[in-house]
Design a protein around this motif. Structure first.
Motif, PDB file in Angstrom:
ATOM      1  N   GLY A  56       0.784  -1.229   0.000  1.00  0.00           N
ATOM      2  CA  GLY A  56       0.000   0.000   0.000  1.00  0.00           C
ATOM      3  C   GLY A  56       0.816   1.279   0.000  1.00  0.00           C
ATOM      4  N   GLY A  57       2.134   1.161  -0.210  1.00  0.00           N
ATOM      5  CA  GLY A  57       2.971   2.358  -0.346  1.00  0.00           C
ATOM      6  C   GLY A  57       3.268   3.090   0.952  1.00  0.00           C
ATOM      7  N   LYS A  58       2.912   2.501   2.093  1.00  0.00           N
ATOM      8  CA  LYS A  58       3.153   3.174   3.381  1.00  0.00           C
ATOM      9  C   LYS A  58       3.913   2.255   4.320  1.00  0.00           C
ATOM     10  CE  LYS A  58      -1.119   5.891   3.369  1.00  0.00           C
ATOM     11  NZ  LYS A  58      -2.444   5.982   4.001  1.00  0.00           N
ATOM     12  N   GLU A  59       4.994   2.779   4.893  1.00  0.00           N
ATOM     13  CA  GLU A  59       5.800   1.965   5.814  1.00  0.00           C
ATOM     14  C   GLU A  59       4.982   1.509   7.023  1.00  0.00           C
ATOM     15  OE1 GLU A  59      10.250   3.756   4.942  1.00  0.00           O
ATOM     16  OE2 GLU A  59       9.038   4.705   6.500  1.00  0.00           O
ATOM     17  N   GLU A  60       4.091   2.397   7.500  1.00  0.00           N
ATOM     18  CA  GLU A  60       3.329   2.031   8.714  1.00  0.00           C
ATOM     19  C   GLU A  60       2.392   0.846   8.494  1.00  0.00           C
ATOM     20  OE1 GLU A  60       1.307   5.987   7.358  1.00  0.00           O
ATOM     21  OE2 GLU A  60       3.315   5.110   7.340  1.00  0.00           O
ATOM     22  N   ASN A  61       2.102   0.535   7.223  1.00  0.00           N
ATOM     23  CA  ASN A  61       1.250  -0.644   6.943  1.00  0.00           C
ATOM     24  C   ASN A  61       1.923  -1.946   7.382  1.00  0.00           C
ATOM     25  OD1 ASN A  61      -0.765   0.925   5.911  1.00  0.00           O
ATOM     26  ND2 ASN A  61      -0.322   0.497   3.769  1.00  0.00           N
ATOM     27  N   LEU A  62       3.258  -1.887   7.543  1.00  0.00           N
ATOM     28  CA  LEU A  62       4.007  -3.079   7.966  1.00  0.00           C
ATOM     29  C   LEU A  62       4.464  -2.978   9.418  1.00  0.00           C
ATOM     30  CD1 LEU A  62       6.071  -3.915   4.763  1.00  0.00           C
ATOM     31  CD2 LEU A  62       4.470  -5.431   5.920  1.00  0.00           C
ATOM     32  N   HIS A  63       3.870  -2.066  10.171  1.00  0.00           N
ATOM     33  CA  HIS A  63       4.243  -1.854  11.574  1.00  0.00           C
ATOM     34  C   HIS A  63       4.223  -3.177  12.356  1.00  0.00           C
ATOM     35  CE1 HIS A  63       4.139  -0.178  15.636  1.00  0.00           C
ATOM     36  NE2 HIS A  63       4.509   0.976  15.120  1.00  0.00           N
ATOM     37  N   PHE A  64       3.134  -3.917  12.214  1.00  0.00           N
ATOM     38  CA  PHE A  64       2.945  -5.196  12.904  1.00  0.00           C
ATOM     39  C   PHE A  64       4.042  -6.189  12.507  1.00  0.00           C
ATOM     40  CE2 PHE A  64       0.206  -9.169  13.418  1.00  0.00           C
ATOM     41  CZ  PHE A  64       0.053  -9.066  14.797  1.00  0.00           C
ATOM     42  N   GLY A  65       4.339  -6.237  11.217  1.00  0.00           N
ATOM     43  CA  GLY A  65       5.365  -7.158  10.711  1.00  0.00           C
ATOM     44  C   GLY A  65       6.774  -6.760  11.109  1.00  0.00           C
ATOM     45  N   LEU A  66       7.047  -5.456  11.117  1.00  0.00           N
ATOM     46  CA  LEU A  66       8.390  -4.979  11.500  1.00  0.00           C
ATOM     47  C   LEU A  66       8.669  -5.280  12.967  1.00  0.00           C
ATOM     48  CD1 LEU A  66       8.191  -1.613   9.559  1.00  0.00           C
ATOM     49  CD2 LEU A  66       9.965  -3.341   9.172  1.00  0.00           C
ATOM     50  N   GLU A  67       7.660  -5.072  13.813  1.00  0.00           N
ATOM     51  CA  GLU A  67       7.832  -5.397  15.238  1.00  0.00           C
ATOM     52  C   GLU A  67       8.040  -6.904  15.423  1.00  0.00           C
ATOM     53  OE1 GLU A  67       4.423  -3.658  17.222  1.00  0.00           O
ATOM     54  OE2 GLU A  67       5.570  -1.842  17.667  1.00  0.00           O
ATOM     55  N   THR A  68       7.307  -7.681  14.629  1.00  0.00           N
ATOM     56  CA  THR A  68       7.449  -9.149  14.705  1.00  0.00           C
ATOM     57  C   THR A  68       8.834  -9.576  14.229  1.00  0.00           C
ATOM     58  OG1 THR A  68       5.090  -9.327  14.211  1.00  0.00           O
ATOM     59  CG2 THR A  68       6.371 -11.346  14.061  1.00  0.00           C
ATOM     60  N   LEU A  69       9.312  -8.959  13.151  1.00  0.00           N
ATOM     61  CA  LEU A  69      10.648  -9.263  12.604  1.00  0.00           C
ATOM     62  C   LEU A  69      11.711  -9.064  13.690  1.00  0.00           C
ATOM     63  CD1 LEU A  69      12.090  -7.830   9.264  1.00  0.00           C
ATOM     64  CD2 LEU A  69      13.408  -7.785  11.345  1.00  0.00           C
ATOM     65  N   ILE A  70      11.630  -7.936  14.394  1.00  0.00           N
ATOM     66  CA  ILE A  70      12.617  -7.641  15.452  1.00  0.00           C
ATOM     67  C   ILE A  70      12.529  -8.708  16.542  1.00  0.00           C
ATOM     68  CG2 ILE A  70      13.237  -5.988  17.275  1.00  0.00           C
ATOM     69  CD1 ILE A  70      12.213  -3.766  15.277  1.00  0.00           C
ATOM     70  N   ALA A  71      11.295  -9.066  16.921  1.00  0.00           N
ATOM     71  CA  ALA A  71      11.111 -10.084  17.967  1.00  0.00           C
ATOM     72  C   ALA A  71      11.664 -11.440  17.525  1.00  0.00           C
ATOM     73  CB  ALA A  71       9.627 -10.206  18.314  1.00  0.00           C
ATOM     74  N   VAL A  72      11.387 -11.805  16.271  1.00  0.00           N
ATOM     75  CA  VAL A  72      11.840 -13.113  15.749  1.00  0.00           C
ATOM     76  C   VAL A  72      13.371 -13.164  15.687  1.00  0.00           C
ATOM     77  CG1 VAL A  72      11.956 -14.537  13.641  1.00  0.00           C
ATOM     78  CG2 VAL A  72       9.747 -13.728  14.487  1.00  0.00           C
ATOM     79  N   LEU A  73      13.987 -12.110  15.161  1.00  0.00           N
ATOM     80  CA  LEU A  73      15.446 -12.133  14.987  1.00  0.00           C
ATOM     81  C   LEU A  73      16.183 -11.967  16.310  1.00  0.00           C
ATOM     82  CD1 LEU A  73      16.045 -10.266  11.601  1.00  0.00           C
ATOM     83  CD2 LEU A  73      15.848 -12.697  12.046  1.00  0.00           C
ATOM     84  N   LEU A 198      19.478  -6.421   9.715  1.00  0.00           N
ATOM     85  CA  LEU A 198      18.031  -6.456   9.430  1.00  0.00           C
ATOM     86  C   LEU A 198      17.240  -5.833  10.574  1.00  0.00           C
ATOM     87  CD1 LEU A 198      17.908 -10.075   7.964  1.00  0.00           C
ATOM     88  CD2 LEU A 198      17.324  -8.013   6.683  1.00  0.00           C
ATOM     89  N   VAL A 199      17.622  -6.134  11.808  1.00  0.00           N
ATOM     90  CA  VAL A 199      16.937  -5.561  12.978  1.00  0.00           C
ATOM     91  C   VAL A 199      17.094  -4.042  12.991  1.00  0.00           C
ATOM     92  CG1 VAL A 199      17.027  -5.389  15.510  1.00  0.00           C
ATOM     93  CG2 VAL A 199      17.011  -7.631  14.417  1.00  0.00           C
ATOM     94  N   ASN A 200      18.329  -3.571  12.730  1.00  0.00           N
ATOM     95  CA  ASN A 200      18.564  -2.115  12.728  1.00  0.00           C
ATOM     96  C   ASN A 200      17.755  -1.421  11.641  1.00  0.00           C
ATOM     97  OD1 ASN A 200      20.271  -2.237  14.896  1.00  0.00           O
ATOM     98  ND2 ASN A 200      22.138  -2.409  13.655  1.00  0.00           N
ATOM     99  N   GLU A 201      17.687  -2.053  10.475  1.00  0.00           N
ATOM    100  CA  GLU A 201      16.901  -1.479   9.364  1.00  0.00           C
ATOM    101  C   GLU A 201      15.420  -1.403   9.759  1.00  0.00           C
ATOM    102  OE1 GLU A 201      16.632   0.433   5.981  1.00  0.00           O
ATOM    103  OE2 GLU A 201      18.504  -0.700   6.093  1.00  0.00           O
ATOM    104  N   ALA A 202      14.925  -2.482  10.382  1.00  0.00           N
ATOM    105  CA  ALA A 202      13.519  -2.504  10.810  1.00  0.00           C
ATOM    106  C   ALA A 202      13.250  -1.417  11.848  1.00  0.00           C
ATOM    107  CB  ALA A 202      13.181  -3.881  11.391  1.00  0.00           C
ATOM    108  N   LYS A 203      14.189  -1.227  12.775  1.00  0.00           N
ATOM    109  CA  LYS A 203      14.027  -0.197  13.802  1.00  0.00           C
ATOM    110  C   LYS A 203      14.007   1.197  13.181  1.00  0.00           C
ATOM    111  CE  LYS A 203      15.891  -2.637  17.825  1.00  0.00           C
ATOM    112  NZ  LYS A 203      17.069  -2.890  18.657  1.00  0.00           N
TER     113      LYS A 203
END
Length: 213
Positions: A56-73, A198-203
């Motif tokens: 959808g062209g917006k970074e915040e649309n992946l907010h849930f996934g980015l937080e999950t990525l950090i938790a997983v890694l 990857l974690v730093n990029e997500a943050k």
């Protein structure tokens, strides 16, 4: 060639978002509706102008996934919720590799997704009709590639046919994200050797997202 860690991180966040949606649906019977909608939409757009456009062209649309990525890694746990998310994430990557190796499966997938587009003229993306259609694509095209993803959760919740459809539709969105992850240069070596990057990029991406009140 230098890897584009921004796009790789977005795609990985898409996989992690799908994993977390599956987990919440399986245990609780519900998940964040906006995140689910964004992930479902990603399946429909097969010719996006950019990686971010898939979501959808917006970074915040992946907010849930980015937080999950950090938790997983960051998770070293072999048990519990973190281990479950990691298992789903890696399982979707394995299935994507099987999908990409099968021209028949890829052809089937693109035909079935084109049919979804036609149904969208008459039904909402989150309607039972569309969710059932996406679930059927997962069952018919992705599941037979094996190994099957064992979804764990509340037996009472998982007996509900609508929840089953949502779970399978969410798994399909994870396969979509895994295809994207490969297309932008993602690979399992990064999960082993570039986790902190990857974690730093997500943050960094999360720091630019508007705070939800």
């Amino acid at each position: 060639m230098a890897k584009n860690y921004y796009d790789i991180t977005l795609a990985l966040a898409g996989i992690c978002q799908a994993a977390h949606l599956v987990q919440q649906l399986a245990h609780q019977g519900h998940c964040p509706p906006e995140s689910l909608k964004v992930s479902l939409q990603s399946v429909i757009d097969l010719n996006p102008s950019s990686t971010l456009a898939v979501y959808g062209g917006k970074e915040e649309n992946l907010h849930f996934g980015l937080e999950t990525l950090i938790a997983v890694l960051n998770s070293s746990s072999r048990h519990g919720a973190g281990a479950e998310l990691t298992r789903y994430t890696l399982s979707m990557m394995v299935l994507e590799r099987k999908l990409s190796a099968s021209k028949t499966a890829l052809d089937d997938l693109s035909k079935r997704i084109a049919q979804l587009d036609r149904q969208l003229v008459h039904y909402d993306l989150e309607s039972d009709t569309l969710l059932s259609a996406m679930a059927a694509i997962y069952v018919d095209v992705i599941s037979p590639l094996g190994p099957r993803i064992q979804v764990t959760g509340s037996p009472a919740v998982l007996q509900n046919s609508q929840i089953q459809s949502k779970v399978r539709a969410a798994l399909l969105t994870g396969i979509r994200a895994a295809v994207l992850w490969q297309q932008v240069g993602g690979g399992r070596l990064q999960l082993m050797f570039s986790r902190s990057r990857l974690v730093n990029e997500a943050k960094q991406i999360l720091s630019r997202c508007p705070q939800s009140l």
